[in-house]
Design a protein around this motif. Structure first.
Motif: not given
Ligand SMILES: NC(=O)c1ccc[n+]([C@@H]2O[C@H](COP(=O)([O-])OP(=O)(O)OC[C@H]3O[C@@H](n4cnc5c(N)ncnc54)[C@H](O)[C@@H]3O)[C@@H](O)[C@H]2O)c1
Ligand SMILES: [Zn+2]
Length: 355
Positions: A119, A141-142, A63, A99
């Motif tokens: 992913t 956040k955000n 994050e 994001d």
């Molecule tokens: N823009 C929007 O509408 C919206 C909506 C919901 C959440 N978000 C944001 O999204 C973020 C959370 O997203 P997230 O849960 O994807 O977290 P993230 O991007 O941190 O990914 C989670 C973990 O998974 C790992 N990873 C990613 N893809 C992988 C894969 N295929 N294989 C192995 N490891 C992998 C990453 O390195 C990370 O450690 C927050 O910052 C949140 O604020 C935005």
């Protein structure tokens, strides 16, 4: 699956990355990603997209990469490598890369085209769709962000195979949220699949991600700039955000906090009489099938209630509750007594979701 979310396609399924071949006319392509993710998937991605050798721009996982400092670094790296206004940026990663990448794309030279190649489960069903970009400022956040739709979203479910079990499961709770919003058909489908789902069950995942992504597409294509309808997506997030905050964002993965949030708001909806207990049991049952969650038993109710996100534009900062009325229907209302909000929390803390 291919659907259109207000002018751009959302492609979900095996081979989705190949859709990138149709993007033409850019002076250069830059992929923003994380080192270990790219190491595992980069060559397949570049092969599917037919982009030859791609030199990615790396950001650290986590994050903390959603920061203005990181925006500046990425922008200066883009500049150093000759990115111009007709370059394409691809955000290849989870919600963090999505994001951040979206925010950079929306501001670099006043805006360049970008693609979301999500992913994680969270990113494929939620964050990559809808065009909300953001970075965090200090603890907020955000805080700084834009509405800036991608020109394409390509979700390849096979990439989920490398997700750690906990991150995978955490993302599934957002899918549960989408199933509650969607209605009985998707909800039943999820009930029948949830016990056997895993990061490598690519076949089942394809259908699941496609259906869950469609829910987000349907909501955002009717409400691009969050005028009202989009608030239904906050289901389970009111309590969920407070739980994340009271534990300093360390105890729960986001989806796990949402899982508690769904249990809590389901109980709340029962307590205020908008949801009957049979439906409530089904929702709680599906959430609980996800397995054990980090505990909430030790958290003080007053502290949690004090951190519930308020609508800053409304007088007195009221809380807009998204309450399930039945599977497939929610009600948004500020008219919920504090006593019920506290009672629901205490009851779920005691394990009362299946009474
Ligand atoms: N823009 C929007 O509408 C919206 C909506 C919901 C959440 N978000 C944001 O999204 C973020 C959370 O997203 P997230 O849960 O994807 O977290 P993230 O991007 O941190 O990914 C989670 C973990 O998974 C790992 N990873 C990613 N893809 C992988 C894969 N295929 N294989 C192995 N490891 C992998 C990453 O390195 C990370 O450690 C927050 O910052 C949140 O604020 C935005
Ligand atoms: Zn969420």
């Amino acid at each position: 699956m291919k659907s259109s979310a207000g002018g751009y396609d959302v492609v979900v399924g095996g081979g989705a990355w190949r859709t990138l071949r149709r993007l033409q006319g850019y002076t250069s392509v830059f992929v923003l990603t994380e080192p270990s993710l790219w190491e595992r998937w980069g060559s397949r991605f570049a092969r599917d997209a037919r982009w030859g050798t791609v030199r990615p721009l790396f950001v650290p996982s986590g994050e903390s990469s959603k920061s203005l400092t990181r925006v500046e670094r990425v922008a200066s790296e883009l500049l150093g490598r000759g990115a111009d206004r007709r370059s394409l940026l691809v955000a290849f990663g989870g919600g963090v890369v999505g994001d951040l990448g979206g925010f950079v794309a929306s501001t670099y030279m006043r805006g360049v085209d970008y693609v979301q190649a999500p992913t994680t489960v969270v990113a494929q069903v939620d964050s990559a769709i809808g065009g909300k970009t953001a970075v965090n400022v200090r603890a907020m956040k955000n805080l700084v962000g834009t509405f800036y739709p991608p020109c394409l979203v390509v979700s390849e479910p096979a990439v989920l195979a490398s997700l750690p079990a906990r991150a995978f499961q955490s993302g599934l709770y957002e899918v549960v949220k989408h199933a509650i919003l969607s209605g009985p058909a998707f909800f039943r489908f999820l009930e029948s699949k949830v016990a056997t789902l895993g990061p490598r069950r690519t076949r089942s995942l394809e259908t699941l991600v496609a259906r869950a992504a469609q829910v987000k597409v349907d909501v955002v294509s009717r409400d691009e700039r969050e005028s009202g309808l989009r608030r239904v997506l906050n289901l389970g997030h009111t309590y969920g955000h407070a739980l994340e905050e009271v534990t300093g964002y360390r105890r729960f993965l986001h989806g796990e906090a949402v899982a508690w949030g769904l249990l809590l708001v389901t109980r709340l909806a029962e307590l205020v009489g908008v949801l009957d207990s049979a439906e409530g049991k089904r929702i709680a049952g599906l959430v609980r099938q996800g397995g054990s969650l980090p505990p909430i038993q030790d958290l003080g109710v007053e502290k949690v209630l004090g951190l519930l996100p308020r609508d800053k534009k409304a007088v007195g900062g009221r809380i807009n509750w998204v309450l399930p009325e039945r599977i497939g229907k929610v009600r948004i209302t500020p008219e919920v007594p504090n006593t019920a909000v506290a009672a629901a929390f205490r009851q779920v803390q005691r394990g009362a979701w299946n009474e």
